[in-house]
Scaffold this motif. Structure first.
Motif, PDB file in Angstrom:
ATOM      1  N   LEU A   1       0.832  -1.209   0.000  1.00 35.46           N
ATOM      2  CA  LEU A   1       0.000   0.000   0.000  1.00 35.46           C
ATOM      3  C   LEU A   1       0.862   1.252   0.000  1.00 35.46           C
ATOM      4  CD1 LEU A   1      -2.763  -1.157   2.493  1.00 35.46           C
ATOM      5  CD2 LEU A   1      -3.142  -0.436   0.136  1.00 35.46           C
ATOM      6  N   HIS A   2       1.963   1.182   0.730  1.00 33.56           N
ATOM      7  CA  HIS A   2       2.841   2.348   0.771  1.00 33.56           C
ATOM      8  C   HIS A   2       3.456   2.608  -0.590  1.00 33.56           C
ATOM      9  CE1 HIS A   2       6.421   4.800   1.757  1.00 33.56           C
ATOM     10  NE2 HIS A   2       5.614   5.333   2.650  1.00 33.56           N
ATOM     11  N   ASN A   3       3.755   1.541  -1.306  1.00 34.06           N
ATOM     12  CA  ASN A   3       4.273   1.702  -2.663  1.00 34.06           C
ATOM     13  C   ASN A   3       3.280   2.452  -3.537  1.00 34.06           C
ATOM     14  OD1 ASN A   3       6.850   0.739  -2.759  1.00 34.06           O
ATOM     15  ND2 ASN A   3       6.223  -1.394  -3.075  1.00 34.06           N
ATOM     16  N   LEU A   4       2.022   2.143  -3.332  1.00 38.64           N
ATOM     17  CA  LEU A   4       0.990   2.771  -4.155  1.00 38.64           C
ATOM     18  C   LEU A   4       0.592   4.146  -3.656  1.00 38.64           C
ATOM     19  CD1 LEU A   4      -1.407  -0.222  -4.796  1.00 38.64           C
ATOM     20  CD2 LEU A   4       0.129   0.861  -6.435  1.00 38.64           C
ATOM     21  N   LEU A   5       0.504   4.278  -2.361  1.00 41.08           N
ATOM     22  CA  LEU A   5      -0.125   5.472  -1.796  1.00 41.08           C
ATOM     23  C   LEU A   5       0.855   6.466  -1.217  1.00 41.08           C
ATOM     24  CD1 LEU A   5      -2.956   3.528   0.045  1.00 41.08           C
ATOM     25  CD2 LEU A   5      -3.298   5.018  -1.916  1.00 41.08           C
ATOM     26  N   GLY A   6       2.107   6.051  -1.037  1.00 40.40           N
ATOM     27  CA  GLY A   6       3.030   6.944  -0.356  1.00 40.40           C
ATOM     28  C   GLY A   6       2.664   7.074   1.113  1.00 40.40           C
ATOM     29  N   ASN A   7       2.974   8.234   1.669  1.00 39.11           N
ATOM     30  CA  ASN A   7       2.761   8.397   3.111  1.00 39.11           C
ATOM     31  C   ASN A   7       1.326   8.766   3.467  1.00 39.11           C
ATOM     32  OD1 ASN A   7       5.456   7.978   3.122  1.00 39.11           O
ATOM     33  ND2 ASN A   7       6.022   9.950   3.976  1.00 39.11           N
ATOM     34  N   ARG A   8       0.389   8.191   2.797  1.00 33.52           N
ATOM     35  CA  ARG A   8      -1.014   8.508   3.143  1.00 33.52           C
ATOM     36  C   ARG A   8      -1.508   7.512   4.167  1.00 33.52           C
ATOM     37  NH1 ARG A   8      -1.349   9.655  -1.448  1.00 33.52           N
ATOM     38  NH2 ARG A   8      -1.530  11.692  -2.314  1.00 33.52           N
ATOM     39  N   TRP A   9      -1.061   7.753   5.385  1.00 36.69           N
ATOM     40  CA  TRP A   9      -1.224   6.754   6.433  1.00 36.69           C
ATOM     41  C   TRP A   9      -2.684   6.455   6.733  1.00 36.69           C
ATOM     42  CZ3 TRP A   9       3.128   4.673   6.176  1.00 36.69           C
ATOM     43  CH2 TRP A   9       4.300   5.424   6.031  1.00 36.69           C
ATOM     44  N   SER A  10      -3.512   7.443   6.656  1.00 36.87           N
ATOM     45  CA  SER A  10      -4.919   7.185   6.981  1.00 36.87           C
ATOM     46  C   SER A  10      -5.557   6.285   5.924  1.00 36.87           C
ATOM     47  CB  SER A  10      -5.686   8.489   7.095  1.00 36.87           C
ATOM     48  OG  SER A  10      -5.683   9.168   5.888  1.00 36.87           O
TER      49      SER A  10
ATOM     50  N   THR B   1      -8.681  12.885 -11.097  1.00 30.45           N
ATOM     51  CA  THR B   1      -7.297  13.260 -11.342  1.00 30.45           C
ATOM     52  C   THR B   1      -6.309  12.178 -10.969  1.00 30.45           C
ATOM     53  OG1 THR B   1      -7.038  14.235  -9.171  1.00 30.45           O
ATOM     54  CG2 THR B   1      -7.812  15.671 -10.936  1.00 30.45           C
ATOM     55  N   CYS B   2      -6.616  10.985 -11.413  1.00 36.29           N
ATOM     56  CA  CYS B   2      -5.827   9.841 -10.985  1.00 36.29           C
ATOM     57  C   CYS B   2      -4.384   9.928 -11.454  1.00 36.29           C
ATOM     58  CB  CYS B   2      -6.464   8.571 -11.525  1.00 36.29           C
ATOM     59  SG  CYS B   2      -5.655   7.078 -10.985  1.00 36.29           S
ATOM     60  N   ASN B   3      -4.205  10.316 -12.701  1.00 33.57           N
ATOM     61  CA  ASN B   3      -2.853  10.328 -13.239  1.00 33.57           C
ATOM     62  C   ASN B   3      -1.975  11.292 -12.465  1.00 33.57           C
ATOM     63  OD1 ASN B   3      -1.498   8.913 -15.096  1.00 33.57           O
ATOM     64  ND2 ASN B   3      -1.715  10.413 -16.723  1.00 33.57           N
ATOM     65  N   GLU B   4      -2.493  12.436 -12.259  1.00 32.91           N
ATOM     66  CA  GLU B   4      -1.738  13.459 -11.563  1.00 32.91           C
ATOM     67  C   GLU B   4      -1.347  13.005 -10.178  1.00 32.91           C
ATOM     68  OE1 GLU B   4      -2.554  18.047 -10.388  1.00 32.91           O
ATOM     69  OE2 GLU B   4      -4.074  16.588 -10.076  1.00 32.91           O
ATOM     70  N   GLU B   5      -2.233  12.241  -9.592  1.00 31.04           N
ATOM     71  CA  GLU B   5      -2.041  11.941  -8.192  1.00 31.04           C
ATOM     72  C   GLU B   5      -1.708  10.492  -7.979  1.00 31.04           C
ATOM     73  OE1 GLU B   5      -5.872  13.542  -6.920  1.00 31.04           O
ATOM     74  OE2 GLU B   5      -4.687  15.107  -6.004  1.00 31.04           O
ATOM     75  N   ILE B   6      -1.121   9.866  -8.970  1.00 32.07           N
ATOM     76  CA  ILE B   6      -1.040   8.431  -8.967  1.00 32.07           C
ATOM     77  C   ILE B   6      -0.710   7.921  -7.602  1.00 32.07           C
ATOM     78  CG2 ILE B   6       1.312   8.285  -9.821  1.00 32.07           C
ATOM     79  CD1 ILE B   6      -0.887   5.742 -10.862  1.00 32.07           C
ATOM     80  N   ILE B   7      -1.763   7.865  -6.962  1.00 31.99           N
ATOM     81  CA  ILE B   7      -1.791   7.116  -5.743  1.00 31.99           C
ATOM     82  C   ILE B   7      -0.656   7.522  -4.858  1.00 31.99           C
ATOM     83  CG2 ILE B   7      -2.760   4.844  -5.449  1.00 31.99           C
ATOM     84  CD1 ILE B   7      -2.952   5.602  -8.261  1.00 31.99           C
ATOM     85  N   GLY B   8      -0.266   8.756  -5.024  1.00 31.59           N
ATOM     86  CA  GLY B   8       0.669   9.306  -4.066  1.00 31.59           C
ATOM     87  C   GLY B   8       2.036   8.670  -4.102  1.00 31.59           C
ATOM     88  N   GLN B   9       2.353   8.007  -5.165  1.00 32.00           N
ATOM     89  CA  GLN B   9       3.655   7.356  -5.189  1.00 32.00           C
ATOM     90  C   GLN B   9       4.751   8.398  -5.047  1.00 32.00           C
ATOM     91  OE1 GLN B   9       3.874   4.404  -8.027  1.00 32.00           O
ATOM     92  NE2 GLN B   9       5.849   3.672  -7.383  1.00 32.00           N
ATOM     93  N   ASN B  10       5.832   8.004  -4.458  1.00 27.85           N
ATOM     94  CA  ASN B  10       6.883   8.953  -4.192  1.00 27.85           C
ATOM     95  C   ASN B  10       7.534   9.428  -5.476  1.00 27.85           C
ATOM     96  OD1 ASN B  10       6.377   8.456  -1.526  1.00 27.85           O
ATOM     97  ND2 ASN B  10       7.843   6.777  -1.469  1.00 27.85           N
ATOM     98  N   VAL B  11       7.760  10.697  -5.520  1.00 21.67           N
ATOM     99  CA  VAL B  11       8.305  11.296  -6.723  1.00 21.67           C
ATOM    100  C   VAL B  11       9.684  11.855  -6.423  1.00 21.67           C
ATOM    101  CG1 VAL B  11       7.997  13.081  -8.434  1.00 21.67           C
ATOM    102  CG2 VAL B  11       6.022  11.895  -7.530  1.00 21.67           C
ATOM    103  N   VAL B  12      10.626  11.531  -7.269  1.00 15.27           N
ATOM    104  CA  VAL B  12      11.984  11.983  -7.051  1.00 15.27           C
ATOM    105  C   VAL B  12      12.089  13.461  -7.365  1.00 15.27           C
ATOM    106  CG1 VAL B  12      14.368  11.661  -7.724  1.00 15.27           C
ATOM    107  CG2 VAL B  12      12.808   9.736  -7.718  1.00 15.27           C
ATOM    108  N   GLU B  13      12.677  14.179  -6.482  1.00 14.13           N
ATOM    109  CA  GLU B  13      12.943  15.576  -6.765  1.00 14.13           C
ATOM    110  C   GLU B  13      14.123  15.659  -7.716  1.00 14.13           C
ATOM    111  OE1 GLU B  13      12.036  18.852  -3.462  1.00 14.13           O
ATOM    112  OE2 GLU B  13      13.321  17.230  -2.852  1.00 14.13           O
TER     113      GLU B  13
END
Length: 208
Positions: free
Chosen positions: A76-85, A148-160
Motif C-alpha cells: 500500500l505504501h508503494n501505491l499510496l506513499g505516506n497517506r497513512w490514513s 485526477t488519478c494520473n496526476e495523483e497516482i496514488i501518491g507514489q513517491n516522486v523523485v525531486e
DNA sequence: AATGAGGTCAACCGCCCAGTT
DNA sequence: CAACTGGGCGGTTGACCTCAT
C-alpha cells in the motif's frame, strides 16, 4: 504537565481514559471539544479524539503486526506513499498512527528505505478525502475511479530534481502513466471481500 | 550496578478543509 | 463573502524502554 492554555499534555492517566470512554459510550464519537468541556477533562478536543481513535476505540487492534499486515502495508505504501490514513483504512484494526510508526520504525529499515529526499504528490489531506469515499465500502458498491488519478497516482513517491530513490518514480514516469495504469494499481484496493487479505495474495502472484 | 545509545510509540503540532454562522 | 470552529491529516517530538558495554 499543565499548559498555560489550561489543557493537560502528555500521557493519559487511567482516570482520564475512563472519563473519555464513559462519555463516548453515552454520547458517541465526535464533538470532541464538547466532550472536553462537559466532562471537565483538562484535555483539548483534538487530544481526546486522538486518544480515542488510536487507543481506546474497541476496533483498535493491539500487539505486533503480522507478516501479512507488513506485506500489505509495504504494498500500500508503494501505491499510496505516506497517506497513512488511507493505508490504515485497508489494514483492519490498525490506526494511521500505528501504521506510520510501524513503517518508520520497522518496515523502512527492513526495506532499507533512506530518509526520503522525495516529496509525495498531492500531499494534502484533500486528496485523501476525495479518494476516501471510493475506498471505504467493503462491498465495492461505489467503484468510481478517483478523480485526477494520473496526476495523483496514488501518491507514489516522486523523485525531486537530481535525487535518486529506488522506491520513487520520476516525474517523467509519472506523467506517462495512463489511467488504466492507475486503475490497475488501484484494483486490489477494491477487492475488500477477498478472504485472502484483501487481494494481497493475488497481488503476490502478479508480482512473481 | 551504572550508564549511554538506540529503538519504540503515544502524543503533540501545524496545517488544511468543510461546515456553520 | 469572511470569520470562526471542528475535525482530520502527516510530520515530528520526547518519554520511556531495552540492550550493550
Amino acid at each position: 504537565m499543565e499548559e498555560r492554555s489550561g489543557y493537560r499534555k502528555g500521557l493519559w492517566t487511567v482516570e482520564e481514559d475512563r472519563i473519555l470512554e464513559n462519555y463516548v459510550k453515552l454520547h458517541g464519537k465526535g464533538k470532541w471539544n464538547r466532550l472536553a468541556r462537559e466532562t471537565g477533562l483538562k484535555r483539548c478536543g483534538k487530544s481526546c479524539r486522538l486518544r480515542w481513535v488510536n487507543y481506546l476505540s474497541p476496533s483498535v487492534k493491539r500487539g505486533d503486526f503480522s507478516e501479512e499486515e507488513d506485506d500489505l502495508i509495504i504494498r500500500l505504501h508503494n501505491l499510496l506513499g505516506n497517506r497513512w490514513s488511507l493505508i490504515a483504512g485497508r489494514v483492519p484494526g490498525r490506526t494511521d498512527n500505528q501504521v506510520k510508526n510501524h513503517w518508520n520504525t520497522h518496515l523502512s529499515k527492513k526495506l532499507g528505505v533512506k530518509k526520503p529526499k522525495y516529496k509525495t504528490v498531492a500531499t494534502s489531506s484533500r486528496f485523501s478525502r476525495e479518494l476516501e469515499p471510493n475506498f471505504d465500502t467493503p462491498s465495492c458498491s461505489n467503484p468510481k475511479p478517483p478523480p485526477t488519478c494520473n496526476e495523483e497516482i496514488i501518491g507514489q513517491n516522486v523523485v525531486e530534481d537530481g535525487a535518486s530513490d529506488e522506491n520513487a518514480v520520476s516525474l517523467n514516469e509519472l506523467q506517462e502513466l495512463s489511467m488504466s495504469d492507475c486503475f490497475e494499481n488501484l484494483a486490489f484496493l477494491f477487492s475488500y471481500d477477498d478472504p485472502n487479505l484483501y487481494g494481497l495474495n493475488s497481488m503476490k502472484s502478479q508480482d512473481s
